[in-house]
Motif scaffolding. Sequence first.
Motif, PDB file in Angstrom:
ATOM      1  N   GLY A  63      35.269  42.908  32.391  1.00 60.37           N
ATOM      2  CA  GLY A  63      36.035  42.956  31.154  1.00 60.37           C
ATOM      3  C   GLY A  63      37.457  43.313  31.530  1.00 60.37           C
ATOM      4  N   ILE A  64      38.393  42.396  31.302  1.00 66.35           N
ATOM      5  CA  ILE A  64      39.791  42.591  31.684  1.00 66.35           C
ATOM      6  C   ILE A  64      40.649  42.452  30.439  1.00 66.35           C
ATOM      7  N   SER A  65      41.518  43.429  30.218  1.00 65.77           N
ATOM      8  CA  SER A  65      42.364  43.377  29.030  1.00 65.77           C
ATOM      9  C   SER A  65      43.829  43.234  29.403  1.00 65.77           C
ATOM     10  N   GLY A  66      44.607  42.801  28.425  1.00 69.25           N
ATOM     11  CA  GLY A  66      46.048  42.661  28.590  1.00 69.25           C
ATOM     12  C   GLY A  66      46.639  42.044  27.337  1.00 69.25           C
ATOM     13  N   PHE A  67      47.883  41.624  27.440  1.00 70.18           N
ATOM     14  CA  PHE A  67      48.598  41.044  26.311  1.00 70.18           C
ATOM     15  C   PHE A  67      48.817  39.557  26.555  1.00 70.18           C
ATOM     16  N   VAL A  68      48.771  38.789  25.478  1.00 74.57           N
ATOM     17  CA  VAL A  68      48.910  37.336  25.612  1.00 74.57           C
ATOM     18  C   VAL A  68      50.347  36.952  25.938  1.00 74.57           C
ATOM     19  N   ASP A  69      50.474  35.818  26.613  1.00 78.50           N
ATOM     20  CA  ASP A  69      51.799  35.267  26.923  1.00 78.50           C
ATOM     21  C   ASP A  69      52.257  34.372  25.773  1.00 78.50           C
ATOM     22  N   ASP A  70      53.333  33.641  25.971  1.00 78.62           N
ATOM     23  CA  ASP A  70      53.885  32.788  24.912  1.00 78.62           C
ATOM     24  C   ASP A  70      52.962  31.648  24.505  1.00 78.62           C
ATOM     25  N   LYS A  81      37.934  33.800  38.188  1.00 82.22           N
ATOM     26  CA  LYS A  81      36.991  33.197  39.141  1.00 82.22           C
ATOM     27  C   LYS A  81      37.587  33.152  40.538  1.00 82.22           C
ATOM     28  N   ASP A  82      38.868  32.799  40.651  1.00 79.87           N
ATOM     29  CA  ASP A  82      39.516  32.746  41.968  1.00 79.87           C
ATOM     30  C   ASP A  82      39.530  34.115  42.641  1.00 79.87           C
ATOM     31  N   ILE A  83      39.859  35.157  41.876  1.00 78.87           N
ATOM     32  CA  ILE A  83      39.843  36.511  42.437  1.00 78.87           C
ATOM     33  C   ILE A  83      38.433  36.856  42.897  1.00 78.87           C
ATOM     34  N   TRP A  84      37.454  36.577  42.054  1.00 73.18           N
ATOM     35  CA  TRP A  84      36.059  36.854  42.404  1.00 73.18           C
ATOM     36  C   TRP A  84      35.674  36.142  43.696  1.00 73.18           C
ATOM     37  N   LYS A  85      35.926  34.852  43.747  1.00 77.57           N
ATOM     38  CA  LYS A  85      35.507  34.038  44.897  1.00 77.57           C
ATOM     39  C   LYS A  85      36.199  34.461  46.190  1.00 77.57           C
ATOM     40  N   ASN A  86      37.507  34.699  46.125  1.00 74.43           N
ATOM     41  CA  ASN A  86      38.304  34.921  47.334  1.00 74.43           C
ATOM     42  C   ASN A  86      38.414  36.373  47.776  1.00 74.43           C
ATOM     43  N   GLU A  87      38.240  37.316  46.854  1.00 73.72           N
ATOM     44  CA  GLU A  87      38.525  38.696  47.204  1.00 73.72           C
ATOM     45  C   GLU A  87      37.345  39.655  47.033  1.00 73.72           C
ATOM     46  N   VAL A 112      29.041  49.212  41.856  1.00 77.19           N
ATOM     47  CA  VAL A 112      29.840  48.849  40.689  1.00 77.19           C
ATOM     48  C   VAL A 112      31.232  49.472  40.768  1.00 77.19           C
ATOM     49  N   VAL A 113      31.332  50.671  41.324  1.00 75.73           N
ATOM     50  CA  VAL A 113      32.648  51.297  41.496  1.00 75.73           C
ATOM     51  C   VAL A 113      33.458  50.534  42.540  1.00 75.73           C
ATOM     52  N   TRP A 114      32.830  50.141  43.635  1.00 75.16           N
ATOM     53  CA  TRP A 114      33.530  49.363  44.663  1.00 75.16           C
ATOM     54  C   TRP A 114      34.036  48.042  44.079  1.00 75.16           C
ATOM     55  N   ILE A 115      33.201  47.352  43.310  1.00 72.45           N
ATOM     56  CA  ILE A 115      33.601  46.082  42.688  1.00 72.45           C
ATOM     57  C   ILE A 115      34.753  46.313  41.714  1.00 72.45           C
ATOM     58  N   TYR A 116      34.665  47.361  40.910  1.00 72.44           N
ATOM     59  CA  TYR A 116      35.749  47.712  39.986  1.00 72.44           C
ATOM     60  C   TYR A 116      37.058  47.900  40.756  1.00 72.44           C
ATOM     61  N   GLU A 117      37.006  48.681  41.825  1.00 72.36           N
ATOM     62  CA  GLU A 117      38.208  48.964  42.614  1.00 72.36           C
ATOM     63  C   GLU A 117      38.801  47.697  43.217  1.00 72.36           C
ATOM     64  N   LYS A 118      37.950  46.791  43.685  1.00 73.87           N
ATOM     65  CA  LYS A 118      38.450  45.535  44.274  1.00 73.87           C
ATOM     66  C   LYS A 118      39.158  44.678  43.225  1.00 73.87           C
ATOM     67  N   MET A 119      38.591  44.583  42.009  1.00 68.74           N
ATOM     68  CA  MET A 119      39.235  43.803  40.957  1.00 68.74           C
ATOM     69  C   MET A 119      40.533  44.479  40.513  1.00 68.74           C
ATOM     70  N   ALA A 122      43.165  43.807  43.031  1.00 67.61           N
ATOM     71  CA  ALA A 122      43.616  42.413  42.962  1.00 67.61           C
ATOM     72  C   ALA A 122      44.594  42.199  41.808  1.00 67.61           C
ATOM     73  N   LEU A 123      44.350  42.827  40.680  1.00 69.82           N
ATOM     74  CA  LEU A 123      45.226  42.666  39.517  1.00 69.82           C
ATOM     75  C   LEU A 123      46.572  43.356  39.712  1.00 69.82           C
ATOM     76  N   LYS A 124      46.623  44.340  40.600  1.00 70.22           N
ATOM     77  CA  LYS A 124      47.871  45.078  40.832  1.00 70.22           C
ATOM     78  C   LYS A 124      48.811  44.377  41.804  1.00 70.22           C
ATOM     79  N   LYS A 125      48.358  43.296  42.406  1.00 71.72           N
ATOM     80  CA  LYS A 125      49.239  42.572  43.326  1.00 71.72           C
ATOM     81  C   LYS A 125      50.459  42.071  42.558  1.00 71.72           C
ATOM     82  N   GLU A 126      51.611  42.105  43.197  1.00 69.88           N
ATOM     83  CA  GLU A 126      52.890  41.832  42.528  1.00 69.88           C
ATOM     84  C   GLU A 126      52.896  40.528  41.739  1.00 69.88           C
ATOM     85  N   LYS A 127      52.430  39.462  42.331  1.00 68.37           N
ATOM     86  CA  LYS A 127      52.420  38.158  41.648  1.00 68.37           C
ATOM     87  C   LYS A 127      51.605  38.231  40.356  1.00 68.37           C
ATOM     88  N   ARG A 128      50.462  38.882  40.416  1.00 73.08           N
ATOM     89  CA  ARG A 128      49.603  38.962  39.235  1.00 73.08           C
ATOM     90  C   ARG A 128      50.173  39.915  38.189  1.00 73.08           C
TER      91      ARG A 128
END
Length: 160
Positions: A63-70, A81-87, A112-119, A122-128
């Motif tokens: 479950g990932i939350s955030g704000f919508v773009d334009d 899916k890409d984050i899941w598959k690759n990381e 489950v904690v390890w998986i949470y931390e990995k996701m 991944a979301l904290k990477k600058e590009k994302r």
Amino acid sequence: MYGFHIVDKLQKMDEDIKRNQLKYHSKRVLVSKEFTFDAAHHLHCYEGKCKNLHGHTYIVIFGISGFVDDRGLMMDFGDIKDIWKNEIEVYLDHRYLNETLPPMNTTAENMVVWIYEKMAEALKKEKRQEQYCGARVEFVRLFETPTSYAEARREWMEVE
């Protein structure tokens, strides 16, 4: 009212709907995506069946939350899916978890904690961070069997 209907005219961008109408709101929303993986493990310091090497078909739900773009999108399901598959999945699917995860007892509660931390990582990477406004992991649920799961929630992970 509920009968079959063929669309008479396909809506066209900048004719039937304007770009400034794509974003309907500025609220935080949650998107969720589910994956499965197969893996083997065994538990240490445990007296029961799970002390022996065995396998599961796990289900993990993010479950990932955030704000919508334009465009009105928070995060594309394909990007999750890409984050899941690759990381993340590369450490889990068709693996011996006692070998591929960090040193831990491979309980659903630890995993489950390890998986949470990995996701979250991944979301904290600058590009994302630039791409997804305010994206954060709200929960990860890991089913070890169809009726048994462990869960990690943001409010538990950030405070405790």
